[in-house]
Scaffold this active site. Structure first.
Site, PDB file in Angstrom:
ATOM      1  N   CYS A  88      56.200  19.921 -31.371  1.00 54.58           N
ATOM      2  CA  CYS A  88      56.808  21.010 -32.130  1.00 54.58           C
ATOM      3  C   CYS A  88      56.124  21.050 -33.495  1.00 54.58           C
ATOM      4  CB  CYS A  88      58.307  20.777 -32.276  1.00 54.58           C
ATOM      5  SG  CYS A  88      59.102  22.122 -33.170  1.00 54.58           S
ATOM      6  N   CYS A 240      55.891  29.361 -35.668  1.00 53.18           N
ATOM      7  CA  CYS A 240      55.771  28.481 -34.507  1.00 53.18           C
ATOM      8  C   CYS A 240      54.400  27.782 -34.493  1.00 53.18           C
ATOM      9  CB  CYS A 240      55.976  29.260 -33.196  1.00 53.18           C
ATOM     10  SG  CYS A 240      56.173  28.156 -31.775  1.00 53.18           S
TER      11      CYS A 240
HETATM   12  O1  PYC Z   1      56.776  25.171 -34.263  1.00 47.50           O
HETATM   13  O2  PYC Z   1      55.884  24.492 -32.388  1.00 47.50           O
HETATM   14  C1  PYC Z   1      56.818  24.954 -33.031  1.00 47.50           C
HETATM   15  C2  PYC Z   1      58.082  25.270 -32.335  1.00 47.50           C
HETATM   16  C3  PYC Z   1      58.335  25.180 -31.000  1.00 47.50           C
HETATM   17  C4  PYC Z   1      59.661  25.579 -30.821  1.00 47.50           C
HETATM   18  C5  PYC Z   1      60.179  25.887 -32.046  1.00 47.50           C
HETATM   19  N1  PYC Z   1      59.201  25.694 -32.963  1.00 47.50           N
END
Ligand code: PYC
Length: 314
Positions: A88, A240
């Site tokens: 993550c 993300c």
């Molecule tokens: O930042 O990789 C990320 C992530 C995955 C799910 C929520 N954030």
């Protein structure tokens, strides 16, 4: 009664709950083996920390565990309302901020062990944090999927530490996030119905809408804005980290981004990551830079007589 000591952070608006002590003792072994143990024997502690009344659907947990290699900063296992994540990106940025906040990490580069592999993170003097993610790659280009509505969409399948289906989208708007969420869920349902997977049948559990940045254009403006559906049905408030890594892998595969070139990725709430990559065997090695902030120091109490000490589980 169990007491669990956590530091909460947010990275670009997306929360991470970092568990320092009071979590499960998962023994030794690889991080992947320890996740199996977490799931089998201690899943009630995941639900205690993430489900109501102590958590919410969009918080990601990060359990710190002893590393295998003495030179690693720590091992870390990520979990959410649905289960466990291999890696993550926003979460690791939050872990670095929490460790620095507790005085366990100084500026510089540090290695972290995750179920997806070894990653490194650099805490810069100005507080920014760069993570060098796992090798990321695109496994399929422009896969056609029919939605239950009869509409068809084209998307790339890419790995950035988690599996993503990336679909080009018209400009996004925070005010209509429920519409974006419903569309992502429809796409995910179609992927499952049609058996569209990542390598070796891996579930594609993230859907990423990729849109032009709707704001002003100029030096320093984002190149793109995304909306990312997470496995538990919520959307990522940050751009993300693993999703930006998957996006970089697609851009690199298409020759649209050169090694070392900066890609500024905005999220649906307008927060920003900067991504670059270097070529790697069978893919790219992305570096994602962002910032995280401490929001709370928490000592959770799981009382023996509390009927919801392990969260509200449906
Ligand atoms: O930042 O990789 C990320 C992530 C995955 C799910 C929520 N954030």
């Amino acid at each position: 009664m169990r007491l669990i000591d956590c530091v909460d952070t947010h990275t670009g608006g997306e929360p991470t709950r970092v568990v320092f002590s009071g979590g499960p003792d998962l023994g030794t072994g690889t991080m992947a083996e320890r996740v199996v143990r977490f799931r089998q024997d201690f899943d009630h502690l995941r639900t205690a920390l993430i489900h109501e009344p102590r958590g919410c659907d969009w918080v990601v947990g990060a359990l710190l565990v002893p590393p295998r290699e003495p030179e690693s900063a720590t091992g870390v296992l990520f979990f959410n309302n649905r289960g466990y994540l291999g890696m993550c990106g926003h979460g690791l940025i939050g872990v670095v901020r929490a460790l620095a906040h507790r005085g366990s990490l100084v500026a510089g580069k540090h290695v972290f062990e995750t179920p997806a592999g070894m990653v490194s993170a650099t805490l810069h003097d100005d507080g920014a944090i760069s993570i060098e993610n796992v090798i990321s790659y695109r496994s399929a280009k422009q896969v056609l999927v029919s939605l239950p509505s009869g509409e068809t969409v084209l998307g790339d399948i890419a790995y950035g530490g988690n599996w993503f289906f990336l679909v080009s989208s018209p400009p996004l708007d925070y005010a209509t996030r429920d519409v974006h969420l419903a569309r992502c869920k429809e796409i995910k349902q179609a992927l499952q119905q049609h058996g569209v997977t990542g390598d070796e049948g891996a579930e594609i559990d993230h859907v990423e809408l990729c849109a032009p940045w709707p704001g002003s254009q100029g030096p320093g403006s984002p190149h793109s804005q995304n909306f990312v559906l997470c496995p538990g049905g919520e959307y990522d408030r940050s751009p993300c980290g693993t999703g930006t890594s998957a996006k970089l892998a697609c851009l690199a595969a298409d020759g649209h981004l050169l090694p070392g070139e900066i890609w500024r990725q905005a999220s649906i709430v307008g927060s920003l990551f900067e991504g670059t990559y270097r070529p790697a065997e069978n893919g790219i090695r992305p570096t994602i830079t962002g910032r995280a902030y401490v929001t709370a120091e928490i000592r959770f109490v799981l009382g023996e007589d509390d009927p919801f000490r392990h969260g509200i589980v449906s």
